[in-house]
Design a protein around this motif. Sequence first.
Motif, PDB file in Angstrom:
ATOM      1  N   ARG A 140      74.077  18.897  50.723  1.00 28.95           N
ATOM      2  CA  ARG A 140      74.176  17.160  50.302  1.00 28.95           C
ATOM      3  C   ARG A 140      74.133  16.928  48.734  1.00 28.95           C
ATOM      4  O   ARG A 140      73.371  17.389  47.795  1.00 28.95           O
ATOM      5  CB  ARG A 140      73.644  16.270  51.029  1.00 28.95           C
ATOM      6  N   LEU A 141      75.286  17.280  48.192  1.00 31.52           N
ATOM      7  CA  LEU A 141      75.491  16.769  46.748  1.00 31.52           C
ATOM      8  C   LEU A 141      75.698  15.189  46.378  1.00 31.52           C
ATOM      9  O   LEU A 141      76.460  14.406  47.026  1.00 31.52           O
ATOM     10  CB  LEU A 141      77.090  17.532  45.901  1.00 31.52           C
ATOM     11  N   GLU A 142      74.401  14.186  45.828  1.00 30.91           N
ATOM     12  CA  GLU A 142      75.122  13.134  45.932  1.00 30.91           C
ATOM     13  C   GLU A 142      74.727  12.363  44.279  1.00 30.91           C
ATOM     14  O   GLU A 142      74.417  12.791  43.813  1.00 30.91           O
ATOM     15  CB  GLU A 142      73.671  12.217  46.375  1.00 30.91           C
ATOM     16  N   THR A 143      75.345  10.979  43.548  1.00 28.42           N
ATOM     17  CA  THR A 143      75.827  10.635  42.697  1.00 28.42           C
ATOM     18  C   THR A 143      75.164   9.286  42.634  1.00 28.42           C
ATOM     19  O   THR A 143      75.502   8.862  43.714  1.00 28.42           O
ATOM     20  CB  THR A 143      76.679  11.027  41.580  1.00 28.42           C
ATOM     21  N   VAL A 144      74.294   8.447  42.161  1.00 29.36           N
ATOM     22  CA  VAL A 144      74.348   7.250  42.152  1.00 29.36           C
ATOM     23  C   VAL A 144      74.746   6.235  41.358  1.00 29.36           C
ATOM     24  O   VAL A 144      74.310   7.241  39.791  1.00 29.36           O
ATOM     25  CB  VAL A 144      72.838   7.161  42.718  1.00 29.36           C
ATOM     26  N   ASN A 145      74.472   5.268  40.901  1.00 30.63           N
ATOM     27  CA  ASN A 145      74.613   4.248  39.324  1.00 30.63           C
ATOM     28  C   ASN A 145      74.928   3.051  39.589  1.00 30.63           C
ATOM     29  O   ASN A 145      74.667   2.694  41.061  1.00 30.63           O
ATOM     30  CB  ASN A 145      76.542   4.601  39.653  1.00 30.63           C
ATOM     31  N   ALA A 146      74.220   2.375  38.920  1.00 34.76           N
ATOM     32  CA  ALA A 146      74.546   1.058  39.329  1.00 34.76           C
ATOM     33  C   ALA A 146      75.858  -0.122  39.637  1.00 34.76           C
ATOM     34  O   ALA A 146      75.682  -0.851  39.964  1.00 34.76           O
ATOM     35  CB  ALA A 146      74.051  -0.091  37.990  1.00 34.76           C
ATOM     36  N   GLY A 147      76.974   0.595  39.570  1.00 31.31           N
ATOM     37  CA  GLY A 147      78.457   0.061  39.257  1.00 31.31           C
ATOM     38  C   GLY A 147      78.281  -1.818  38.828  1.00 31.31           C
ATOM     39  O   GLY A 147      78.154  -1.068  37.888  1.00 31.31           O
ATOM     40  N   GLY A 148      79.751  -2.272  39.086  1.00 33.08           N
ATOM     41  CA  GLY A 148      80.256  -3.288  38.463  1.00 33.08           C
ATOM     42  C   GLY A 148      81.210  -3.462  39.102  1.00 33.08           C
ATOM     43  O   GLY A 148      81.532  -3.107  39.981  1.00 33.08           O
ATOM     44  N   HIS A 149      81.520  -4.326  37.753  1.00 34.57           N
ATOM     45  CA  HIS A 149      82.818  -4.637  38.669  1.00 34.57           C
ATOM     46  C   HIS A 149      84.016  -4.051  37.888  1.00 34.57           C
ATOM     47  O   HIS A 149      83.923  -3.020  37.323  1.00 34.57           O
ATOM     48  CB  HIS A 149      83.220  -6.675  37.722  1.00 34.57           C
ATOM     49  N   SER A 150      84.874  -4.022  38.800  1.00 37.23           N
ATOM     50  CA  SER A 150      86.148  -2.586  38.150  1.00 37.23           C
ATOM     51  C   SER A 150      86.909  -3.167  37.839  1.00 37.23           C
ATOM     52  O   SER A 150      87.944  -2.408  36.992  1.00 37.23           O
ATOM     53  CB  SER A 150      86.870  -2.314  39.726  1.00 37.23           C
ATOM     54  N   SER A 151      86.679  -4.041  37.010  1.00 34.67           N
ATOM     55  CA  SER A 151      87.330  -5.228  35.935  1.00 34.67           C
ATOM     56  C   SER A 151      87.191  -3.923  34.740  1.00 34.67           C
ATOM     57  O   SER A 151      88.085  -4.353  33.497  1.00 34.67           O
ATOM     58  CB  SER A 151      88.406  -6.698  36.470  1.00 34.67           C
ATOM     59  N   ILE A 152      86.077  -3.914  35.145  1.00 34.32           N
ATOM     60  CA  ILE A 152      85.532  -3.346  33.724  1.00 34.32           C
ATOM     61  C   ILE A 152      84.575  -1.934  33.993  1.00 34.32           C
ATOM     62  O   ILE A 152      83.412  -1.575  33.693  1.00 34.32           O
ATOM     63  CB  ILE A 152      84.950  -4.360  32.920  1.00 34.32           C
ATOM     64  N   PRO A 153      86.156  -1.039  33.771  1.00 34.98           N
ATOM     65  CA  PRO A 153      85.601   0.677  34.124  1.00 34.98           C
ATOM     66  C   PRO A 153      84.723   1.270  33.033  1.00 34.98           C
ATOM     67  O   PRO A 153      84.831   0.690  32.053  1.00 34.98           O
ATOM     68  CB  PRO A 153      86.339   0.953  35.004  1.00 34.98           C
ATOM     69  N   ILE A 154      83.795   2.404  33.541  1.00 39.41           N
ATOM     70  CA  ILE A 154      82.940   2.595  32.051  1.00 39.41           C
ATOM     71  C   ILE A 154      83.066   4.272  32.709  1.00 39.41           C
ATOM     72  O   ILE A 154      83.425   4.151  33.763  1.00 39.41           O
ATOM     73  CB  ILE A 154      81.622   2.212  32.047  1.00 39.41           C
ATOM     74  N   ARG A 155      82.459   4.735  31.814  1.00 39.96           N
ATOM     75  CA  ARG A 155      83.094   6.795  31.932  1.00 39.96           C
ATOM     76  C   ARG A 155      82.349   6.440  33.118  1.00 39.96           C
ATOM     77  O   ARG A 155      81.886   7.897  33.917  1.00 39.96           O
ATOM     78  CB  ARG A 155      82.498   7.438  30.624  1.00 39.96           C
ATOM     79  N   ASP A 156      80.279   6.049  32.760  1.00 39.27           N
ATOM     80  CA  ASP A 156      79.623   6.090  34.022  1.00 39.27           C
ATOM     81  C   ASP A 156      79.817   6.262  34.775  1.00 39.27           C
ATOM     82  O   ASP A 156      79.530   4.709  35.591  1.00 39.27           O
ATOM     83  CB  ASP A 156      78.255   6.335  33.226  1.00 39.27           C
ATOM     84  N   ASN A 157      81.032   7.134  36.151  1.00 41.63           N
ATOM     85  CA  ASN A 157      80.753   7.241  37.342  1.00 41.63           C
ATOM     86  C   ASN A 157      80.208   7.959  38.550  1.00 41.63           C
ATOM     87  O   ASN A 157      80.467   8.818  38.072  1.00 41.63           O
ATOM     88  CB  ASN A 157      82.535   6.403  37.433  1.00 41.63           C
ATOM     89  N   ALA A 158      79.539   6.609  39.614  1.00 42.80           N
ATOM     90  CA  ALA A 158      78.782   7.839  41.006  1.00 42.80           C
ATOM     91  C   ALA A 158      80.819   8.828  41.034  1.00 42.80           C
ATOM     92  O   ALA A 158      80.344  10.194  41.763  1.00 42.80           O
ATOM     93  CB  ALA A 158      79.031   7.150  41.313  1.00 42.80           C
ATOM     94  N   ILE A 159      81.471   8.489  41.186  1.00 41.96           N
ATOM     95  CA  ILE A 159      82.313   9.004  41.576  1.00 41.96           C
ATOM     96  C   ILE A 159      83.156  10.480  40.825  1.00 41.96           C
ATOM     97  O   ILE A 159      83.439  12.256  41.775  1.00 41.96           O
ATOM     98  CB  ILE A 159      83.485   8.440  41.880  1.00 41.96           C
ATOM     99  N   TYR A 160      82.988   9.852  39.213  1.00 45.74           N
ATOM    100  CA  TYR A 160      83.173  10.587  38.488  1.00 45.74           C
ATOM    101  C   TYR A 160      82.488  11.622  38.284  1.00 45.74           C
ATOM    102  O   TYR A 160      82.570  13.185  38.322  1.00 45.74           O
ATOM    103  CB  TYR A 160      83.523  10.392  36.940  1.00 45.74           C
ATOM    104  N   GLU A 161      81.628  11.617  38.483  1.00 43.81           N
ATOM    105  CA  GLU A 161      80.228  12.676  37.750  1.00 43.81           C
ATOM    106  C   GLU A 161      80.306  13.840  39.093  1.00 43.81           C
ATOM    107  O   GLU A 161      80.103  14.981  38.628  1.00 43.81           O
ATOM    108  CB  GLU A 161      78.647  11.653  38.056  1.00 43.81           C
ATOM    109  N   LEU A 162      80.601  12.985  40.442  1.00 42.57           N
ATOM    110  CA  LEU A 162      80.519  14.296  41.341  1.00 42.57           C
ATOM    111  C   LEU A 162      81.967  14.876  41.636  1.00 42.57           C
ATOM    112  O   LEU A 162      81.715  16.244  41.961  1.00 42.57           O
ATOM    113  CB  LEU A 162      80.684  13.589  43.056  1.00 42.57           C
ATOM    114  N   ALA A 163      82.687  14.248  40.968  1.00 41.63           N
ATOM    115  CA  ALA A 163      83.932  14.697  40.773  1.00 41.63           C
ATOM    116  C   ALA A 163      83.578  16.534  39.826  1.00 41.63           C
ATOM    117  O   ALA A 163      84.604  17.695  40.523  1.00 41.63           O
ATOM    118  CB  ALA A 163      84.933  14.889  40.462  1.00 41.63           C
ATOM    119  N   ASP A 164      82.947  15.991  39.407  1.00 48.27           N
ATOM    120  CA  ASP A 164      82.113  16.948  38.405  1.00 48.27           C
ATOM    121  C   ASP A 164      82.256  17.686  38.432  1.00 48.27           C
ATOM    122  O   ASP A 164      81.788  19.268  37.924  1.00 48.27           O
ATOM    123  CB  ASP A 164      82.224  16.350  37.093  1.00 48.27           C
TER     124      ASP A 164
END
Length: 474
Positions: free
Chosen positions: A231-255
């Motif tokens: 199991r590969l897992e990434t976690v993040n505080a998240g937030g509102h999608s209208s103000i995206p940042i590079r620190d993103n759990a999906i991007y980190e997992l994709a990398d």
Amino acid sequence: MPMRIMVALCLGLGMQVVAFAQEPPMPPLRPDQVTFRALYKELVETNTTLSVGSCTLAAAHIAAHLKSAGFADQDITLFSVSEHPKEGGVVAVLAGTSKSAKPILLLGHLDVVEAKREDWTRDPFTLIEENGYFFGRGTSDMKALDATWIDAMMRFKQGGYHPKRTIKMALTCGEETTYAFNGADWLAKNKPDLVAAAFALNEGGGGQTDGHGKLLVQSMQVGEKAAQNYRLETVNAGGHSSIPIRDNAIYELADALAKVRDHEFPVKFTDTTRAFFARAGAARDDELGHAMLALSKNPDDHAAEAIVSKDRRYHSMLRTTCVATLLEGGHANNALPQRAVANVNCRIFPGETVEQTQAALVAAIGDPGVKVTPVLPIRPVAVPPPLDPKVLGPAEKLVAKYFPGVPLVPTMSTGATDGIFLEAVGIPVYGVPGGWGDPDGNGVHGLNERRSVRSVFVGRDFLTDLVKAYADAP
């Protein structure tokens, strides 16, 4: 349940059947073959899927057949556990005359992969004979071999055969589903004396045709990889999608998954795979054959390895492999993801551990924000059995008798069988030759599974002779 070994080495699974093999028709069945066909039909038509089937019911039917053949109650063990009442199995013992010769064990699994009637051309749980094939779920994987083991035990008992070695048979459940109760694992851990043997005979070997009825090769499986999920897992505080940042759990997992994709485990050989690449390479006069032969002599020949690894089956035979198979992430379509998870399925080369493979994944990913955890159950280390001439020799002689001119090749499965659990307690396990399949995989684990009628009956006769050869050997 593994890919069938020579299918994996040829064209792979999942292809649609273009044309059926043209094999000579069977002559009229002998009375013993009629009885065997009825047993095979009963096994196929007893649903043993995890969802709605019952291995326990199949085991009870098998026990009844054994008793009708003369086995005493004390020679038959039915087993299950309360948490999995439908996932039971059966062990039977035919006593040998020698007090010093160790037993042999006939191993098989009763469970089959799920099959939906609406997806199949024919009812998957009705044995249908058509165009020289038996159709139905389990016809190939592996109720033909189960029926062969049961039939041999019954005929041995009925015929008054007294083998030198004790012959044991263990038919279990749980091989086809990682998270199911696994009967072979349970026996190895809880009833090791019941299944103790010099070696076991199992699925995983067999012949391969050219797709047009010509048998090209017979194989004996001598070793397999260990299947293990992570199991590969990434976690993040998240937030509102209208103000995206590079620190993103999906991007980190994709990398991380891209790095898993690009990671190559080192080339490894067992005695079996070295012999396979040497023999198979020497048999073909082309660039690939020359590279296979060169690599078998020198695992550090990177030029040869690059040529051999263009074939994805050979690439897998040479190393541990890991691949992403499941993905989930996020919690809302208008929110930055707080968690992303992937499953990575690894097939671990014999001798390598779950922990070593985990460490290799962590190192390849190189990101402490990606948590890598083995998923239960954790399989034992794959232990390759020896290329024992006392096991391969009788098989080679019978292959020459039954299939003149067809070679017997030792192979390692890139899949996995229940053999790994017995090997963990010191019982070498060999996948037997005898029956055969076609290059398209015969629908194993897929739609419209089938098995050549000749393969079933000739394989049954071959394996009966093979078991007796082992049982009468010193």
